[in-house]
Design a protein around this motif. Structure first.
Motif, PDB file in Angstrom:
ATOM      1  N   GLY A 267       0.788  -1.230   0.000  1.00  8.28           N
ATOM      2  CA  GLY A 267       0.000   0.000   0.000  1.00  8.28           C
ATOM      3  C   GLY A 267       0.816   1.274   0.000  1.00  8.28           C
ATOM      4  N   LEU A 268       2.003   1.230  -0.598  1.00  7.36           N
ATOM      5  CA  LEU A 268       2.902   2.380  -0.533  1.00  7.36           C
ATOM      6  C   LEU A 268       3.115   3.075  -1.877  1.00  7.36           C
ATOM      7  CD1 LEU A 268       5.588   0.753   1.802  1.00  7.36           C
ATOM      8  CD2 LEU A 268       3.858   2.454   2.439  1.00  7.36           C
ATOM      9  N   ALA A 269       2.425   2.629  -2.906  1.00 11.58           N
ATOM     10  CA  ALA A 269       2.592   3.212  -4.238  1.00 11.58           C
ATOM     11  C   ALA A 269       1.260   3.767  -4.730  1.00 11.58           C
ATOM     12  CB  ALA A 269       3.114   2.154  -5.208  1.00 11.58           C
ATOM     13  N   PRO A 270       1.286   4.719  -5.661  1.00  8.37           N
ATOM     14  CA  PRO A 270       0.039   5.278  -6.194  1.00  8.37           C
ATOM     15  C   PRO A 270      -0.570   4.409  -7.287  1.00  8.37           C
ATOM     16  CG  PRO A 270       1.901   6.357  -7.215  1.00  8.37           C
ATOM     17  CD  PRO A 270       2.470   5.402  -6.197  1.00  8.37           C
TER      18      PRO A 270
ATOM     19  N   CYS B 132      10.810   1.540  -6.579  1.00  9.13           N
ATOM     20  CA  CYS B 132      11.011   2.920  -7.038  1.00  9.13           C
ATOM     21  C   CYS B 132       9.677   3.663  -7.068  1.00  9.13           C
ATOM     22  CB  CYS B 132      11.672   2.934  -8.413  1.00  9.13           C
ATOM     23  SG  CYS B 132      12.302   4.558  -8.869  1.00  9.13           S
ATOM     24  N   TRP B 133       8.608   2.993  -7.470  1.00  8.04           N
ATOM     25  CA  TRP B 133       7.273   3.607  -7.416  1.00  8.04           C
ATOM     26  C   TRP B 133       6.934   4.029  -5.984  1.00  8.04           C
ATOM     27  CZ3 TRP B 133       3.764   5.456 -10.732  1.00  8.04           C
ATOM     28  CH2 TRP B 133       3.832   5.068 -12.073  1.00  8.04           C
ATOM     29  N   MET B 134       7.389   3.269  -5.023  1.00  8.20           N
ATOM     30  CA  MET B 134       7.093   3.571  -3.625  1.00  8.20           C
ATOM     31  C   MET B 134       7.918   4.744  -3.101  1.00  8.20           C
ATOM     32  SD  MET B 134       6.811  -0.323  -2.151  1.00  8.20           S
ATOM     33  CE  MET B 134       5.834  -1.541  -3.040  1.00  8.20           C
ATOM     34  N   HIS B 135       9.143   4.888  -3.598  1.00  6.37           N
ATOM     35  CA  HIS B 135      10.037   5.935  -3.099  1.00  6.37           C
ATOM     36  C   HIS B 135       9.950   7.233  -3.899  1.00  6.37           C
ATOM     37  CE1 HIS B 135      11.782   2.485  -0.990  1.00  6.37           C
ATOM     38  NE2 HIS B 135      12.204   3.370  -0.119  1.00  6.37           N
ATOM     39  N   PHE B 136       9.567   7.136  -5.171  1.00  8.37           N
ATOM     40  CA  PHE B 136       9.460   8.320  -6.031  1.00  8.37           C
ATOM     41  C   PHE B 136       8.117   8.306  -6.770  1.00  8.37           C
ATOM     42  CE2 PHE B 136      14.030   7.741  -5.520  1.00  8.37           C
ATOM     43  CZ  PHE B 136      14.481   9.041  -5.305  1.00  8.37           C
TER      44      PHE B 136
ATOM     45  N   VAL C  18      15.961   5.415 -20.332  1.00 12.05           N
ATOM     46  CA  VAL C  18      17.294   5.393 -19.723  1.00 12.05           C
ATOM     47  C   VAL C  18      17.214   5.860 -18.278  1.00 12.05           C
ATOM     48  CG1 VAL C  18      19.586   6.465 -19.766  1.00 12.05           C
ATOM     49  CG2 VAL C  18      18.552   5.656 -21.892  1.00 12.05           C
ATOM     50  N   PHE C  19      16.480   6.941 -18.065  1.00 15.22           N
ATOM     51  CA  PHE C  19      16.335   7.458 -16.703  1.00 15.22           C
ATOM     52  C   PHE C  19      15.677   6.417 -15.802  1.00 15.22           C
ATOM     53  CE2 PHE C  19      14.773   9.712 -13.117  1.00 15.22           C
ATOM     54  CZ  PHE C  19      15.601  10.798 -12.946  1.00 15.22           C
ATOM     55  N   ASP C  20      14.581   5.870 -16.266  1.00 14.74           N
ATOM     56  CA  ASP C  20      13.813   4.918 -15.478  1.00 14.74           C
ATOM     57  C   ASP C  20      14.646   3.692 -15.100  1.00 14.74           C
ATOM     58  OD1 ASP C  20      11.487   4.098 -14.228  1.00 14.74           O
ATOM     59  OD2 ASP C  20      10.619   3.205 -16.016  1.00 14.74           O
ATOM     60  N   GLU C  21      15.435   3.227 -16.031  1.00 17.89           N
ATOM     61  CA  GLU C  21      16.203   1.996 -15.823  1.00 17.89           C
ATOM     62  C   GLU C  21      17.521   2.223 -15.090  1.00 17.89           C
ATOM     63  OE1 GLU C  21      15.482  -1.181 -16.926  1.00 17.89           O
ATOM     64  OE2 GLU C  21      13.654  -0.797 -18.060  1.00 17.89           O
ATOM     65  N   ASN C  22      18.137   3.389 -15.283  1.00 14.48           N
ATOM     66  CA  ASN C  22      19.552   3.481 -14.909  1.00 14.48           C
ATOM     67  C   ASN C  22      19.975   4.764 -14.210  1.00 14.48           C
ATOM     68  OD1 ASN C  22      21.694   1.507 -15.320  1.00 14.48           O
ATOM     69  ND2 ASN C  22      22.798   3.150 -16.353  1.00 14.48           N
ATOM     70  N   ALA C  23      19.035   5.643 -13.894  1.00 17.87           N
ATOM     71  CA  ALA C  23      19.424   6.934 -13.312  1.00 17.87           C
ATOM     72  C   ALA C  23      19.824   6.810 -11.852  1.00 17.87           C
ATOM     73  CB  ALA C  23      18.297   7.944 -13.449  1.00 17.87           C
ATOM     74  N   TRP C  24      20.739   7.683 -11.473  1.00 17.94           N
ATOM     75  CA  TRP C  24      21.138   7.871 -10.074  1.00 17.94           C
ATOM     76  C   TRP C  24      21.157   9.367  -9.842  1.00 17.94           C
ATOM     77  CZ3 TRP C  24      21.836   2.785  -8.922  1.00 17.94           C
ATOM     78  CH2 TRP C  24      22.082   2.451  -7.579  1.00 17.94           C
ATOM     79  N   LEU C  25      20.566   9.837  -8.781  1.00 22.25           N
ATOM     80  CA  LEU C  25      20.525  11.268  -8.500  1.00 22.25           C
ATOM     81  C   LEU C  25      21.693  11.641  -7.606  1.00 22.25           C
ATOM     82  CD1 LEU C  25      16.721  11.538  -7.614  1.00 22.25           C
ATOM     83  CD2 LEU C  25      17.788  11.561  -9.878  1.00 22.25           C
TER      84      LEU C  25
ATOM     85  N   ALA D 135       7.612  11.323  -9.309  1.00 19.87           N
ATOM     86  CA  ALA D 135       8.531  11.273 -10.440  1.00 19.87           C
ATOM     87  C   ALA D 135       8.187  10.123 -11.377  1.00 19.87           C
ATOM     88  CB  ALA D 135       9.973  11.139  -9.941  1.00 19.87           C
ATOM     89  N   LYS D 136       7.822   8.970 -10.810  1.00 23.74           N
ATOM     90  CA  LYS D 136       7.442   7.844 -11.657  1.00 23.74           C
ATOM     91  C   LYS D 136       6.156   8.156 -12.430  1.00 23.74           C
ATOM     92  CE  LYS D 136       8.807   3.897 -11.636  1.00 23.74           C
ATOM     93  NZ  LYS D 136       9.642   3.141 -12.611  1.00 23.74           N
TER      94      LYS D 136
END
Length: 247
Positions: free
Chosen positions: A39-42, A81-85, A118-125, A88-89
């Protein structure tokens, strides 16, 4: 799933949420169910079989608010990643959906959709100083990772790309991520909101990424304590110099 080392530094932000879900999957719960029940993702996570034949994955998510999810690490990290961003996702999905609506689904994605993938698969901030960012973008690896090594203790990094995380379950030296710069005035607790606004079609089309062999991050891999680790030019490559047309 049982191979994930949750003590790895690149999973520090994701461990509190991800480890418990992974344990439920290892115990036998279907992965989409375990992820949705958190229950942590939209969005909801549904079996891959729910994706109709011929419909684009990104288009299905946009239309239904459901993410087709296979068993395994790749889609597990995507869900985290959907849960943390979540914002952005959502924005990435909107951009991908808009590109599909504009150009259809073809063998060539186009600049914006390609960069979004590319961003979705491999990005690092990364939130670096100007000097550190300059060294990274010009591939001055010794300057960035040895001379300025102490800077990394207060340089904030955020994990994003789920394909890179899948590779890092079995780490090897040449795993390379695409860095996306976060300005120094962005509060850490507002990173998702900032990123959702920063991810625009125009910016993605420029592909403002900078590569980084991720195991070169100081303190993230035992071998990089030796400066010679960075002398491997097959991994820490010099920046390519574009030749002029006249040349």
């Amino acid at each position: 799933m049982s191979d994930i080392d949750w003590t790895a530094p690149w999973l520090a932000d994701w461990r509190p949420v991800g480890q418990a879900i992974a344990q439920r999957v290892v115990a036998g719960l279907p992965q989409p169910q375990a992820l949705s029940e958190a229950g942590l993702a939209p969005v909801a996570f549904v079996p891959q079989a729910d994706l109709p034949e011929g419909q684009a994955y990104e288009d299905f998510i946009l239309a239904h608010g459901q993410v087709p999810t296979r068993e395994g690490l790749h889609d597990f990290f995507n869900a985290l990643c959907w849960m943390h961003f979540p914002q952005a996702k959502r924005q990435l999905n909107r951009l991908q959906g808009a590109e599909i609506a504009r150009a259809g689904v073809g063998q060539v994605r186009g600049a914006v959709r390609d960069a979004a993938t590319v961003f979705d698969e491999n990005a690092w901030l990364i939130q670096p100083s100007d000097a550190l960012w300059q060294a990274l973008t010009t591939h001055q690896w010794h300057e960035a990772l040895v001379t300025r090594r102490d800077e990394w203790h207060h340089t904030r990094l955020w994990t994003f790309g789920h394909a890179a995380l899948e590779k890092l379950v079995q780490p090897y030296k040449s795993i390379t991520v695409h860095l996306w710069r976060v300005p120094g005035d962005v509060p850490h607790d507002q990173i998702d909101d900032w990123l959702a606004h920063d991810l625009t079609a125009d910016k993605l089309a420029l592909k403002p990424f900078s590569p980084l062999p991720i195991l070169g991050v100081p303190g993230w891999w035992p071998d990089n304590a030796d400066p010679d680790f960075y002398e491997d030019r097959s991994v820490f490559r010099p920046r390519r110099v574009k030749r002029s047309a006249s040349a």
